[in-house]
Design a protein around this motif. Structure first.
Motif, PDB file in Angstrom:
ATOM      1  N   HIS A  82     -35.018 -44.082 -44.271  1.00  0.00           N
ATOM      2  CA  HIS A  82     -35.330 -43.403 -45.527  1.00  0.00           C
ATOM      3  C   HIS A  82     -36.105 -42.097 -45.329  1.00  0.00           C
ATOM      4  O   HIS A  82     -36.079 -41.247 -46.198  1.00  0.00           O
ATOM      5  CB  HIS A  82     -36.060 -44.328 -46.513  1.00  0.00           C
ATOM      6  N   HIS A  83     -36.727 -41.912 -44.179  1.00  0.00           N
ATOM      7  CA  HIS A  83     -37.450 -40.667 -43.919  1.00  0.00           C
ATOM      8  C   HIS A  83     -36.530 -39.535 -43.466  1.00  0.00           C
ATOM      9  O   HIS A  83     -36.929 -38.373 -43.519  1.00  0.00           O
ATOM     10  CB  HIS A  83     -38.524 -40.860 -42.844  1.00  0.00           C
ATOM     11  N   CYS A  84     -35.330 -39.872 -43.043  1.00  0.00           N
ATOM     12  CA  CYS A  84     -34.451 -38.831 -42.490  1.00  0.00           C
ATOM     13  C   CYS A  84     -33.039 -38.897 -43.070  1.00  0.00           C
ATOM     14  O   CYS A  84     -32.075 -38.578 -42.397  1.00  0.00           O
ATOM     15  CB  CYS A  84     -34.396 -38.936 -40.971  1.00  0.00           C
ATOM     16  N   TYR A 130     -33.003 -33.171 -41.794  1.00  0.00           N
ATOM     17  CA  TYR A 130     -31.646 -32.635 -41.873  1.00  0.00           C
ATOM     18  C   TYR A 130     -30.723 -33.210 -40.803  1.00  0.00           C
ATOM     19  O   TYR A 130     -29.681 -32.643 -40.515  1.00  0.00           O
ATOM     20  CB  TYR A 130     -31.696 -31.112 -41.823  1.00  0.00           C
ATOM     21  N   LEU A 131     -31.105 -34.341 -40.269  1.00  0.00           N
ATOM     22  CA  LEU A 131     -30.297 -35.048 -39.286  1.00  0.00           C
ATOM     23  C   LEU A 131     -28.988 -35.481 -39.931  1.00  0.00           C
ATOM     24  O   LEU A 131     -28.975 -36.032 -41.025  1.00  0.00           O
ATOM     25  CB  LEU A 131     -31.073 -36.270 -38.794  1.00  0.00           C
ATOM     26  N   MET A 158     -38.892 -40.127 -36.477  1.00  0.00           N
ATOM     27  CA  MET A 158     -37.721 -39.606 -37.155  1.00  0.00           C
ATOM     28  C   MET A 158     -38.068 -39.022 -38.518  1.00  0.00           C
ATOM     29  O   MET A 158     -37.216 -38.435 -39.153  1.00  0.00           O
ATOM     30  CB  MET A 158     -36.672 -40.699 -37.311  1.00  0.00           C
ATOM     31  N   SER A 159     -39.290 -39.174 -38.940  1.00  0.00           N
ATOM     32  CA  SER A 159     -39.651 -38.683 -40.270  1.00  0.00           C
ATOM     33  C   SER A 159     -39.560 -37.163 -40.387  1.00  0.00           C
ATOM     34  O   SER A 159     -39.427 -36.642 -41.482  1.00  0.00           O
ATOM     35  CB  SER A 159     -41.038 -39.159 -40.662  1.00  0.00           C
ATOM     36  N   GLU A 187     -24.675 -38.081 -42.603  1.00  0.00           N
ATOM     37  CA  GLU A 187     -23.255 -38.237 -42.927  1.00  0.00           C
ATOM     38  C   GLU A 187     -22.604 -39.355 -42.127  1.00  0.00           C
ATOM     39  O   GLU A 187     -21.716 -40.029 -42.633  1.00  0.00           O
ATOM     40  CB  GLU A 187     -22.516 -36.919 -42.665  1.00  0.00           C
ATOM     41  N   ARG A 188     -23.011 -39.505 -40.872  1.00  0.00           N
ATOM     42  CA  ARG A 188     -22.391 -40.492 -39.983  1.00  0.00           C
ATOM     43  C   ARG A 188     -23.476 -41.360 -39.344  1.00  0.00           C
ATOM     44  O   ARG A 188     -24.384 -40.829 -38.713  1.00  0.00           O
ATOM     45  CB  ARG A 188     -21.582 -39.793 -38.895  1.00  0.00           C
ATOM     46  N   VAL A 189     -23.329 -42.681 -39.490  1.00  0.00           N
ATOM     47  CA  VAL A 189     -24.326 -43.604 -38.943  1.00  0.00           C
ATOM     48  C   VAL A 189     -23.616 -44.788 -38.304  1.00  0.00           C
ATOM     49  O   VAL A 189     -22.726 -45.386 -38.902  1.00  0.00           O
ATOM     50  CB  VAL A 189     -25.299 -44.100 -40.039  1.00  0.00           C
TER      51      VAL A 189
END
Length: 107
Positions: A40-42, A6-7, A1-2, A47-49
């Motif tokens: 923290h890498h992405c 811009y995910l 995911m690093s 905005e939504r998690v």
């Protein structure tokens, strides 16, 4: 995911695992290692998690407090966050709503 700088949205319910105890401790440390937290890498555009039922591949004597601290640290360190679904306690959600009123918290 690093590479996913811009995910904007992550849904990882029932599957999230941290194995490295050293990184896990840093992620739960609310006073130090400010740059180390989940995703923290992405997190530049997140905005939504949704990370309900977070599971850890480690043993910790205070696992409940540990998980709460990991979630709190994440919310405090992602300025783009607007929606967060997790297992935060109602007390911690109330505290974070005072700090970050722009975020919709769910569990």
């Amino acid at each position: 995911m690093s590479d996913s700088r811009y995910l904007k949205e992550i849904h990882m319910n029932n599957v999230f695992v941290i194995i490295d105890l050293r990184d896990g401790k840093k992620m739960a440390d609310l006073n130090n290692h400010r740059e180390i937290f989940i995703f923290h890498h992405c997190c530049k555009a997140l905005e939504r998690v949704s990370i309900l039922n977070m599971k850890f591949g480690l043993q910790h004597p205070y696992l409940s407090t540990f998980i709460q601290n990991v979630l709190i640290k994440f919310v405090r360190n992602v300025p783009s966050l607007r929606w967060f679904r997790s297992d935060l306690t109602s007390e911690n959600m109330t505290m974070l709503r005072m700090e970050r009123p722009e975020i919709e918290f769910l569990n």
